[in-house]
Enzyme design. Structure first.
Site, PDB file in Angstrom:
ATOM      1  CG  ASP A  28      -0.170  -0.100   2.549  1.00 43.37           C
ATOM      2  OD1 ASP A  28       1.020  -0.518   2.529  1.00 43.37           O
ATOM      3  OD2 ASP A  28      -0.737   0.258   3.596  1.00 43.37           O
TER       4      ASP A  28
ATOM      5  CG  HIS B 294       6.823  -0.106  10.509  1.00 48.12           C
ATOM      6  ND1 HIS B 294       6.732  -0.596  11.791  1.00 48.12           N
ATOM      7  CD2 HIS B 294       6.561   1.218  10.598  1.00 48.12           C
ATOM      8  CE1 HIS B 294       6.432   0.400  12.615  1.00 48.12           C
ATOM      9  NE2 HIS B 294       6.323   1.505  11.925  1.00 48.12           N
TER      10      HIS B 294
HETATM   11 CA   LIG Z   1       2.868  -0.833   4.007  1.00 47.09          CA
END
Ligand SMILES: [Ca+2]
Length: 322
Positions: A14, A246
């Site tokens: 995303d 992340h």
């Molecule tokens: Ca992501």
């Protein structure tokens, strides 16, 4: 490294600033071959995630890699999505207003593409899931054999024995579609979940960013343009002069599993109430009296420690070389 020895990966994404870093990092990692990107809502809506995925591949000169668009709604057909544009900018890429991509997504949906690739290369495809797990859950629903045919699913998701980042309970990707996450975690697929307990240890400092800014590498140059918004968010939200890596950390865990250590057990996801999106891990060592919602469910691996220094070093080295 010969083509056939490389690990085939599909990145479900995303984009997203740290997604952009992870995608570039994958393209710069000789151990893996990126065979496709699939898109999902999260940091932005799905339509924009697809545009950004195409744009990033154009920046990288890798328009040979197909992009399959994912779901626009949650697995329960929910349309009230949580979009983290306040973390990544309204365009998802640091408010740089890049020109729209020239390329287009393929006709297949993300779930169809995942099922097709798992059938073409049984046991050989690793899915690196960097957003809410809707597409993966749809693939499992579409093909009951998917969880056995996909090689491994490496998930950025969950907060194991630590607070979430949407609220004290939930991590953003799981919170984005908790029902899908519970389907995936209990599917029986070979799963490695890398949660906030691990990714919060992998930090790119302002000094690291400055070093990247001086690098002639095209990826470092591009990323330094989009990273400001991400640094601003971390300063306001966490009071830090660095950013959590992340998505790059999860990509590296997929590329080189020895960078993390894991424990194994059953993960269930709360799908409603004030702890909606919380991930609860059962280490399965206690014989509870009677059965519960964790009983007899397939186990997954959950990352517990990480070689953060090596990860940050790899991120910088690979993104600075052109
Ligand atoms: Ca992501």
């Amino acid at each position: 490294m010969e083509g056939e020895t490389k690990k085939k990966i599909i990145i479900d994404t995303d984009p997203g600033i740290d997604d952009a870093m992870a995608i570039f990092l994958a393209l710069q990692s000789p151990e893996v071959e990126v065979i496709g990107l699939t898109t999902i809502f999260g940091n932005v809506y799905t339509t924009l995630a697809t545009k950004n995925a195409l744009h990033l591949l154009e920046v990288a000169g890798r328009t040979d890699i197909p992009v399959a668009e994912g779901s626009h709604v949650t697995i329960m057909k929910g349309t009230k999505l949580r979009i983290a544009d306040f973390v990544h900018g309204t365009d998802g890429l640091g408010n740089q207003n890049f020109p729209p991509p020239k390329g287009k997504q393929i006709e297949q949906s993300a779930a169809d593409f995942l099922v097709q690739q798992a059938n073409l290369f049984p046991g050989q495809v690793t899915v690196v899931a960097l957003g809410p797990l809707t597409n993966i859950a749809l693939a499992i629903q579409l093909d009951p054999g998917f969880s056995g045919k996909i090689g491994q699913i490496v998930i950025l998701g969950g907060a194991f024995s630590v607070n979430g980042n949407v609220n004290p309970a939930a991590e953003a990707n799981i919170f984005g579609d908790p029902d899908a996450a519970d389907i995936v975690f209990t599917s029986g697929a070979d799963i490695l979940a890398v949660g906030l307990n691990v990714t919060h240890q992998v930090v790119l400092s302002a000094a690291d960013r400055d070093k990247m800014a001086q690098s002639p590498g095209k990826f470092a140059h591009y990323l330094c343009k989009i990273l400001d918004v991400y640094f601003d968010y971390h300063r306001d939200a966490y009071g830090t002069q660095g950013v959590y890596l992340h998505d790059p950390a999860v990509l590296l865990a997929a590329v080189n599993p020895s960078l993390v250590t894991c424990t194994e057990g059953v993960v269930r996801v709360q799908t409603n109430g004030i702890t909606r999106g919380i991930t609860i891990f059962d280490h399965t060592r206690k014989r509870f009296s009677g059965t519960n919602e964790w009983s007899n469910k397939p186990t997954v691996k959950v990352a517990v420690t990480v070689d953060a220094a090596t990860m940050v070093k790899l991120v910088m080295e690979r993104l600075m070389s052109s």
